[in-house]
Design a protein around this motif. Sequence first.
Motif, PDB file in Angstrom:
ATOM      1  N   ASN A   1      14.534 -87.521-108.043  1.00 39.11           N
ATOM      2  CA  ASN A   1      14.815 -88.929-108.355  1.00 39.11           C
ATOM      3  C   ASN A   1      14.543 -89.860-107.176  1.00 39.11           C
ATOM      4  O   ASN A   1      14.349 -91.058-107.379  1.00 39.11           O
ATOM      5  N   LEU A   2      14.536 -89.338-105.971  1.00 43.86           N
ATOM      6  CA  LEU A   2      14.232 -90.168-104.812  1.00 43.86           C
ATOM      7  C   LEU A   2      12.778 -90.637-104.810  1.00 43.86           C
ATOM      8  O   LEU A   2      12.444 -91.619-104.151  1.00 43.86           O
ATOM      9  N   PHE A   3      11.931 -89.937-105.542  1.00 41.85           N
ATOM     10  CA  PHE A   3      10.506 -90.246-105.533  1.00 41.85           C
ATOM     11  C   PHE A   3      10.045 -90.864-106.850  1.00 41.85           C
ATOM     12  O   PHE A   3       8.943 -90.640-107.304  1.00 41.85           O
ATOM     13  N   ARG A   4      10.861 -91.685-107.469  1.00 35.65           N
ATOM     14  CA  ARG A   4      10.536 -92.253-108.770  1.00 35.65           C
ATOM     15  C   ARG A   4       9.589 -93.446-108.699  1.00 35.65           C
ATOM     16  O   ARG A   4       8.987 -93.807-109.699  1.00 35.65           O
ATOM     17  N   GLU A   5       9.478 -94.086-107.534  1.00 37.08           N
ATOM     18  CA  GLU A   5       8.630 -95.277-107.464  1.00 37.08           C
ATOM     19  C   GLU A   5       7.156 -94.901-107.614  1.00 37.08           C
ATOM     20  O   GLU A   5       6.740 -93.795-107.304  1.00 37.08           O
ATOM     21  N   ALA A   6       6.386 -95.845-108.131  1.00 38.44           N
ATOM     22  CA  ALA A   6       4.959 -95.623-108.357  1.00 38.44           C
ATOM     23  C   ALA A   6       4.182 -95.970-107.093  1.00 38.44           C
ATOM     24  O   ALA A   6       3.615 -97.042-106.948  1.00 38.44           O
ATOM     25  N   SER A   7       4.205 -95.062-106.147  1.00 34.33           N
ATOM     26  CA  SER A   7       3.477 -95.235-104.901  1.00 34.33           C
ATOM     27  C   SER A   7       2.904 -93.883-104.503  1.00 34.33           C
ATOM     28  O   SER A   7       3.244 -92.862-105.089  1.00 34.33           O
ATOM     29  N   LEU A   8       2.056 -93.900-103.504  1.00 37.56           N
ATOM     30  CA  LEU A   8       1.483 -92.641-103.036  1.00 37.56           C
ATOM     31  C   LEU A   8       2.580 -91.687-102.562  1.00 37.56           C
ATOM     32  O   LEU A   8       2.593 -90.513-102.915  1.00 37.56           O
ATOM     33  N   ALA A   9       3.516 -92.215-101.778  1.00 36.12           N
ATOM     34  CA  ALA A   9       4.622 -91.369-101.294  1.00 36.12           C
ATOM     35  C   ALA A   9       5.452 -90.851-102.463  1.00 36.12           C
ATOM     36  O   ALA A   9       5.909 -89.706-102.450  1.00 36.12           O
ATOM     37  N   GLY A  10       5.650 -91.679-103.481  1.00 40.46           N
ATOM     38  CA  GLY A  10       6.400 -91.255-104.657  1.00 40.46           C
ATOM     39  C   GLY A  10       5.718 -90.128-105.399  1.00 40.46           C
ATOM     40  O   GLY A  10       6.347 -89.138-105.789  1.00 40.46           O
ATOM     41  N   TRP A  11       4.398 -90.258-105.585  1.00 39.84           N
ATOM     42  CA  TRP A  11       3.644 -89.212-106.265  1.00 39.84           C
ATOM     43  C   TRP A  11       3.623 -87.925-105.457  1.00 39.84           C
ATOM     44  O   TRP A  11       3.858 -86.846-105.994  1.00 39.84           O
ATOM     45  N   VAL A  12       3.346 -88.031-104.169  1.00 43.59           N
ATOM     46  CA  VAL A  12       3.301 -86.838-103.322  1.00 43.59           C
ATOM     47  C   VAL A  12       4.675 -86.176-103.271  1.00 43.59           C
ATOM     48  O   VAL A  12       4.799 -84.954-103.383  1.00 43.59           O
ATOM     49  N   GLY A  13       5.714 -86.983-103.119  1.00 46.00           N
ATOM     50  CA  GLY A  13       7.071 -86.434-103.091  1.00 46.00           C
ATOM     51  C   GLY A  13       7.417 -85.710-104.380  1.00 46.00           C
ATOM     52  O   GLY A  13       7.996 -84.618-104.358  1.00 46.00           O
ATOM     53  N   SER A  14       7.058 -86.301-105.510  1.00 49.82           N
ATOM     54  CA  SER A  14       7.318 -85.660-106.806  1.00 49.82           C
ATOM     55  C   SER A  14       6.583 -84.334-106.919  1.00 49.82           C
ATOM     56  O   SER A  14       7.133 -83.342-107.399  1.00 49.82           O
ATOM     57  N   ILE A  15       5.335 -84.327-106.462  1.00 48.80           N
ATOM     58  CA  ILE A  15       4.542 -83.101-106.517  1.00 48.80           C
ATOM     59  C   ILE A  15       5.162 -82.020-105.639  1.00 48.80           C
ATOM     60  O   ILE A  15       5.280 -80.860-106.040  1.00 48.80           O
ATOM     61  N   VAL A  16       5.601 -82.388-104.447  1.00 48.15           N
ATOM     62  CA  VAL A  16       6.204 -81.407-103.538  1.00 48.15           C
ATOM     63  C   VAL A  16       7.492 -80.838-104.128  1.00 48.15           C
ATOM     64  O   VAL A  16       7.720 -79.631-104.100  1.00 48.15           O
ATOM     65  N   VAL A  17       8.334 -81.704-104.695  1.00 47.57           N
ATOM     66  CA  VAL A  17       9.591 -81.223-105.271  1.00 47.57           C
ATOM     67  C   VAL A  17       9.319 -80.317-106.469  1.00 47.57           C
ATOM     68  O   VAL A  17       9.930 -79.250-106.600  1.00 47.57           O
ATOM     69  N   CYS A  18       8.389 -80.709-107.332  1.00 47.52           N
ATOM     70  CA  CYS A  18       8.052 -79.874-108.496  1.00 47.52           C
ATOM     71  C   CYS A  18       7.447 -78.542-108.058  1.00 47.52           C
ATOM     72  O   CYS A  18       7.787 -77.492-108.606  1.00 47.52           O
ATOM     73  N   GLN A  19       6.573 -78.584-107.065  1.00 49.19           N
ATOM     74  CA  GLN A  19       5.981 -77.350-106.554  1.00 49.19           C
ATOM     75  C   GLN A  19       7.069 -76.455-105.971  1.00 49.19           C
ATOM     76  O   GLN A  19       7.069 -75.248-106.168  1.00 49.19           O
ATOM     77  N   ASN A  20       8.004 -77.054-105.258  1.00 43.48           N
ATOM     78  CA  ASN A  20       9.112 -76.301-104.676  1.00 43.48           C
ATOM     79  C   ASN A  20       9.915 -75.615-105.781  1.00 43.48           C
ATOM     80  O   ASN A  20      10.245 -74.436-105.692  1.00 43.48           O
ATOM     81  N   PHE A  21      10.205 -76.360-106.842  1.00 40.95           N
ATOM     82  CA  PHE A  21      10.990 -75.789-107.951  1.00 40.95           C
ATOM     83  C   PHE A  21      10.236 -74.647-108.627  1.00 40.95           C
ATOM     84  O   PHE A  21      10.768 -73.551-108.784  1.00 40.95           O
ATOM     85  N   PHE A  22       8.993 -74.885-109.044  1.00 41.96           N
ATOM     86  CA  PHE A  22       8.257 -73.867-109.789  1.00 41.96           C
ATOM     87  C   PHE A  22       7.927 -72.640-108.946  1.00 41.96           C
ATOM     88  O   PHE A  22       7.977 -71.515-109.440  1.00 41.96           O
ATOM     89  N   SER A  23       7.615 -72.832-107.674  1.00 38.60           N
ATOM     90  CA  SER A  23       7.342 -71.663-106.838  1.00 38.60           C
ATOM     91  C   SER A  23       8.617 -70.881-106.550  1.00 38.60           C
ATOM     92  O   SER A  23       8.567 -69.694-106.270  1.00 38.60           O
ATOM     93  N   SER A  24       9.769 -71.543-106.662  1.00 37.12           N
ATOM     94  CA  SER A  24      11.032 -70.847-106.418  1.00 37.12           C
ATOM     95  C   SER A  24      11.323 -69.791-107.475  1.00 37.12           C
ATOM     96  O   SER A  24      12.191 -68.947-107.292  1.00 37.12           O
ATOM     97  N   LEU A  25      10.610 -69.832-108.586  1.00 37.88           N
ATOM     98  CA  LEU A  25      10.797 -68.818-109.617  1.00 37.88           C
ATOM     99  C   LEU A  25      10.234 -67.474-109.186  1.00 37.88           C
ATOM    100  O   LEU A  25      10.617 -66.441-109.716  1.00 37.88           O
ATOM    101  N   LEU A  26       9.327 -67.494-108.200  1.00 45.02           N
ATOM    102  CA  LEU A  26       8.701 -66.256-107.739  1.00 45.02           C
ATOM    103  C   LEU A  26       9.016 -65.905-106.297  1.00 45.02           C
ATOM    104  O   LEU A  26       8.843 -64.769-105.886  1.00 45.02           O
ATOM    105  N   ILE A  27       9.440 -66.882-105.514  1.00 43.92           N
ATOM    106  CA  ILE A  27       9.811 -66.635-104.127  1.00 43.92           C
ATOM    107  C   ILE A  27      11.008 -67.513-103.777  1.00 43.92           C
ATOM    108  O   ILE A  27      11.211 -68.551-104.385  1.00 43.92           O
ATOM    109  N   PRO A  28      11.804 -67.121-102.794  1.00 41.15           N
ATOM    110  CA  PRO A  28      12.945 -67.951-102.406  1.00 41.15           C
ATOM    111  C   PRO A  28      12.491 -69.092-101.499  1.00 41.15           C
ATOM    112  O   PRO A  28      12.459 -68.973-100.285  1.00 41.15           O
ATOM    113  N   THR A  29      12.121 -70.214-102.076  1.00 45.97           N
ATOM    114  CA  THR A  29      11.486 -71.287-101.321  1.00 45.97           C
ATOM    115  C   THR A  29      12.399 -71.979-100.328  1.00 45.97           C
ATOM    116  O   THR A  29      11.918 -72.497 -99.330  1.00 45.97           O
TER     117      THR A  29
END
Length: 168
Positions: A105-133
């Motif tokens: 939710n911290l990265f909800r704004e429509a900016s480059l930092a917002g998009w990159v932050g959202s991608i990093v958080v989502c990547q962190n979540f999904f990769s955590s299903l296979l490794i302890p991120t």
Amino acid sequence: MVRAICERVQYIAIEYRDYRESSQPTSTGQRLEYWRVSIRAIAEAPLFGHGTGATKLLFDREAEGKSGAWADSIRNPHNQTLSVAVQWGVLGCTILYAMWYFHLNLFREASLAGWVGSIVVCQNFFSSLLIPTCSIFTRVGCTCWVWGARAVFANQPASSGRAQRGVM
């Protein structure tokens, strides 16, 4: 890259068959065993878990009397949710998922930092299903870098009306 992913998925199926039919310690079979042991440990102490660092002791206990790769003791179940649940139970998992939710939710704004932050958080979540991120510094460091970029660019005025409307 797509071909490599397809080959790995096919190999997982072969490893799973070998694991089920002959109890060979394949990579897939070992991961499934780690998850089985973790789920059993969570069932033993579901609310508050076994305590910080208990995962190693639980896997040591499971490896006793076994030979070969099955006797190897590990420190984590190769899944962040299971790792947290074994140590801190449902309470710890609730905090973990709340952290990811609020972090996203911290990265909800429509900016480059917002998009990159959202991608990093989502990547962190999904990769955590296979490794302890959470225990891997790279992802934490990357998230910190995004936070820093967000702080720098948060005070920058929008260059056009498009950026203000959320169009990139």
